[in-house]
Scaffold this motif. Structure first.
Motif, PDB file in Angstrom:
ATOM      1  N   ASN A   1      50.014  29.987 -29.155  1.00 28.88           N
ATOM      2  CA  ASN A   1      49.019  30.618 -28.287  1.00 28.88           C
ATOM      3  C   ASN A   1      49.680  31.722 -27.476  1.00 28.88           C
ATOM      4  O   ASN A   1      50.687  31.512 -26.856  1.00 28.88           O
TER       5      ASN A   1
ATOM      6  N   TYR B   1      39.734  29.935 -34.264  1.00 29.57           N
ATOM      7  CA  TYR B   1      40.494  28.687 -34.325  1.00 29.57           C
ATOM      8  C   TYR B   1      41.974  28.907 -34.650  1.00 29.57           C
ATOM      9  O   TYR B   1      42.853  28.448 -33.916  1.00 29.57           O
ATOM     10  N   ILE B   2      42.265  29.589 -35.773  1.00 28.76           N
ATOM     11  CA  ILE B   2      43.654  29.691 -36.209  1.00 28.76           C
ATOM     12  C   ILE B   2      44.447  30.692 -35.375  1.00 28.76           C
ATOM     13  O   ILE B   2      45.542  30.379 -34.892  1.00 28.76           O
TER      14      ILE B   2
ATOM     15  N   GLY C   1      45.277  29.560 -31.848  1.00 23.36           N
ATOM     16  CA  GLY C   1      45.906  28.244 -31.794  1.00 23.36           C
ATOM     17  C   GLY C   1      44.955  27.103 -31.525  1.00 23.36           C
ATOM     18  O   GLY C   1      45.396  25.962 -31.316  1.00 23.36           O
TER      19      GLY C   1
ATOM     20  N   SER D   1      50.948  26.341 -37.413  1.00 21.67           N
ATOM     21  CA  SER D   1      50.353  26.803 -36.160  1.00 21.67           C
ATOM     22  C   SER D   1      50.875  28.172 -35.762  1.00 21.67           C
ATOM     23  O   SER D   1      52.066  28.476 -35.911  1.00 21.67           O
ATOM     24  N   THR D   2      49.959  28.995 -35.249  1.00 19.82           N
ATOM     25  CA  THR D   2      50.351  30.318 -34.756  1.00 19.82           C
ATOM     26  C   THR D   2      50.773  30.269 -33.289  1.00 19.82           C
ATOM     27  O   THR D   2      51.249  31.250 -32.741  1.00 19.82           O
TER      28      THR D   2
ATOM     29  N   ASP E   1      44.788  23.663 -33.766  1.00 17.80           N
ATOM     30  CA  ASP E   1      45.694  22.542 -33.525  1.00 17.80           C
ATOM     31  C   ASP E   1      44.981  21.373 -32.853  1.00 17.80           C
ATOM     32  O   ASP E   1      45.242  20.208 -33.176  1.00 17.80           O
ATOM     33  N   ARG E   2      44.085  21.674 -31.926  1.00 14.80           N
ATOM     34  CA  ARG E   2      43.390  20.590 -31.212  1.00 14.80           C
ATOM     35  C   ARG E   2      42.458  19.816 -32.125  1.00 14.80           C
ATOM     36  O   ARG E   2      42.177  18.639 -31.890  1.00 14.80           O
TER      37      ARG E   2
END
Length: 245
Positions: A245, A72-73, A76, A242-243, A79-80
């Motif tokens: 994508n 997940y992290i 990215g 956020s990282t 974020d959703r």
């Protein structure tokens, strides 16, 4: 999951095999000794069963927490979850049910009913309900510990190695606390309370254990640890960046 029945059965049977080897190890130890610090083979099986049942419930329904960092992290995808009108923690938990936990649960039931006839325990409605509460509390503590260390992913991106290291400590709780030094007992009781996932709640049912006064606090420990983990999760959620994508 049952659509691919062979895959489902392989997953269940693999857990049966792994947990079965753990029980075989205990049996081999007691083949050479009668007791370990005064604890008999069937008392250890009872402790083992409580741990396994609690762990299997957590493993079945909350195992997706292990994927928080890398699934997940890091890519990215977290974020959703944040743009949906649903609690992100619930979304992560609900996205997967782990069928391997079914195998652990079956082994736990078998071990429990193997041990009970040899312990001369009196079972009424109150005792059965108390045992269920203790098993659920055990599962809640497993969940709390995993959630706490999974939350570190908000700062580390992926805390999976830390989770693996901490998870390995739960094996210590399957054995009587007296066999460990004071430092280990302190950590397993008050820092990472794995002792309340197996030994202490099991000791509540065993006469002469000397730990019944501690075991009765298992549900309280579960509530406190889960509350701390949820507060830490909310803190991590506020710190999330956020990282991409």
């Amino acid at each position: 999951m049952m659509e691919y029945r062979v895959d489902f059965l392989i997953g269940v049977m693999s857990v049966l095999f792994v947990q079965g080897t753990s029980i075989l190890f205990i049996a081999l130890v007691f083949h050479n000794v009668d007791t370990i610090h005064g604890w008999t083979f069937y008392q250890l099986l009872f402790i083992f069963a409580v741990a396994m049942l609690g762990r299997s419930l957590e493993h079945t329904f909350f195992d997706n927490l292990w994927t928080l960092g890398w699934q997940y992290i890091r890519p990215g995808n977290f974020d959703r979850l944040l743009v949906r009108p649903v609690n992100p923690l619930f979304q992560i938990i609900a996205e997967r049910v782990q069928q391997d936990g079914v195998g652990s649960f079956l082994v736990g039931i078998i071990v429990l009913f193997t041990a009970i006839p040899h312990l001369e325990l009196h079972w009424g409605i109150a005792e059965v309900m108390l045992l269920i509460v203790m098993i659920i509390s055990s599962a809640a503590i497993f969940l709390a510990v995993n959630l706490f260390f999974a939350t570190l992913s908000f700062w580390m991106v992926d805390s999976l190695p830390v989770m693996y290291a901490v998870q390995g400590m739960n094996d210590f709780a399957r054995y009587p606390m007296q066999i460990y030094g004071k430092g280990v007992r302190f950590v397993l009781t008050w820092i990472i309370p794995y002792g309340f996932t197996a030994f202490y709640p099991a000791a509540l049912f065993l006469d002469g254990s000397g730990f019944r006064s501690i075991g009765i606090w298992t549900p309280v420990v579960a509530i406190v640890t889960l509350s701390i983990a949820l507060l830490f999760w909310k803190r991590g959620l506020r710190s999330f960046v956020s990282t991409g994508n």
